[in-house]
Design a protein around this motif. Sequence first.
Motif, mmCIF file in Angstrom:
data_model
loop_
_atom_site.group_PDB
_atom_site.id
_atom_site.type_symbol
_atom_site.label_atom_id
_atom_site.label_comp_id
_atom_site.label_asym_id
_atom_site.label_seq_id
_atom_site.Cartn_x
_atom_site.Cartn_y
_atom_site.Cartn_z
ATOM 1 N N GLU A 196 0.821 -1.207 0.000
ATOM 2 C CA GLU A 196 0.000 0.000 0.000
ATOM 3 C C GLU A 196 0.860 1.263 0.000
ATOM 4 O O GLU A 196 0.550 2.240 -0.690
ATOM 5 N N GLY A 197 1.943 1.241 0.769
ATOM 6 C CA GLY A 197 2.822 2.397 0.794
ATOM 7 C C GLY A 197 3.403 2.697 -0.580
ATOM 8 O O GLY A 197 3.487 3.862 -0.994
ATOM 9 N N ALA A 198 3.793 1.653 -1.299
ATOM 10 C CA ALA A 198 4.367 1.845 -2.634
ATOM 11 C C ALA A 198 3.334 2.397 -3.599
ATOM 12 O O ALA A 198 3.637 3.265 -4.431
ATOM 13 N N VAL A 199 2.099 1.910 -3.511
ATOM 14 C CA VAL A 199 1.037 2.416 -4.379
ATOM 15 C C VAL A 199 0.699 3.859 -4.025
ATOM 16 O O VAL A 199 0.597 4.732 -4.892
ATOM 17 N N THR A 218 -7.958 10.006 -3.234
ATOM 18 C CA THR A 218 -7.275 9.152 -2.265
ATOM 19 C C THR A 218 -6.535 10.020 -1.252
ATOM 20 O O THR A 218 -6.180 11.166 -1.555
ATOM 21 N N PRO A 219 -6.269 9.509 -0.050
ATOM 22 C CA PRO A 219 -5.536 10.308 0.944
ATOM 23 C C PRO A 219 -4.066 10.435 0.567
ATOM 24 O O PRO A 219 -3.473 9.524 -0.008
ATOM 25 N N ASN A 235 -13.883 0.823 3.278
ATOM 26 C CA ASN A 235 -12.721 1.347 2.570
ATOM 27 C C ASN A 235 -13.046 2.661 1.858
ATOM 28 O O ASN A 235 -12.336 3.069 0.932
ATOM 29 N N LEU A 236 -14.130 3.308 2.317
ATOM 30 C CA LEU A 236 -14.567 4.574 1.745
ATOM 31 C C LEU A 236 -14.874 5.553 2.863
ATOM 32 O O LEU A 236 -15.337 5.150 3.932
ATOM 33 N N ASP A 269 -7.152 2.567 1.608
ATOM 34 C CA ASP A 269 -6.676 1.176 1.702
ATOM 35 C C ASP A 269 -6.450 0.566 0.315
ATOM 36 O O ASP A 269 -7.303 -0.130 -0.222
ATOM 37 N N TRP A 270 -5.227 0.748 -0.219
ATOM 38 C CA TRP A 270 -4.905 0.344 -1.583
ATOM 39 C C TRP A 270 -3.872 -0.783 -1.681
ATOM 40 O O TRP A 270 -3.115 -0.831 -2.663
#
Length: 327
Positions: free
Chosen positions: A76-79, A89-90, A206-207, A219-220
């Motif tokens: 998720e951090g990389a995305v 997205t945040p 997740n929204l 949350d990706w």
Amino acid sequence: MGELVRTRIGWADLPDHVRSAVQDVLGDRVVEAVSQPGGFSPGTADRVRTADGRRAFVKAVSRARNAHSVALHRAEGAVAAALPPSAPTPRLLGRHDDGEWVALVFADVEGRHPTTPWRADELTGVLDTLAAMAAALTPDPVRHAPTAVERLTYDFTGWDRIAADPPADLDPWARAHLDDLRASAARGLAALDGDTLCHIDLRADNLLVDPAGGVTVVDWPHACRGPAWLDTALLLVNVALHGGHDTEGLLRRLPLTAAVDPDALTGVYAGLAGFFTDGARQPPPPGIPTVRAFQQAQADALLPWVRRRFRSGKSQAPATPCRSTPG
């Protein structure tokens, strides 16, 4: 469906060095942390406030809690680091990874999860956001993301695993149509080519909906490259789970799904039903005791829908007479 009980640690449970690393990202001392509901991670999910009033969202987990969750946080951090500002997205502020603990620090989003069962106005807002998000994320800006076929091949072969070892309590209609379900899921998987970055884990928790009605998608970790319609089709699984809306009518009306081959949509839902059915019978993963019940609930919502699509001709699978209770 009743509220599922989740286990989660909080800000105070993090080791001193992890809290210090997060505070270094924020440039100040955290003086307040409020754990957030939703999701299934055994790690932290805290909205924090610093001494100077800055707010952020922190999620952190350790290998000791769940090694798979650590891998998801890294992904998720990389995305998140590669997402464009135009995406709903945040913003990622920073991350910490010491090999044991991974922490992600995001700009705080003032909002709440959509109400379930879904309110019509919030559902409309989310669907509009997903259409805009698909446009913003085409072409895929995260070039290291796997394809949807790569990401979902294991999931969509759930019926193969079930056919090899059928559980005693398998739905009678599914038992009688295992070959059809396997073939349909394979067609669904084959239809997932595209150049849009897809979230593929869309559900209410997740929204976030802000006071003005704006929607943020969070949350990706499972992001992958697939067709622009995929996230919209997947959100409708959550809508079907909670009830109260005509999901078939939505599929026909929504611009992103209206022109999609009905066999492809049936196949996606058949593939997901197999994944949830197969997953629900597995032992719970460490630190996440309630995820199997949630998978079973999703399987129970999807199977009747897939059965109806088979019967109505929205699949090439033959509509063999059903031996179970109609859904």
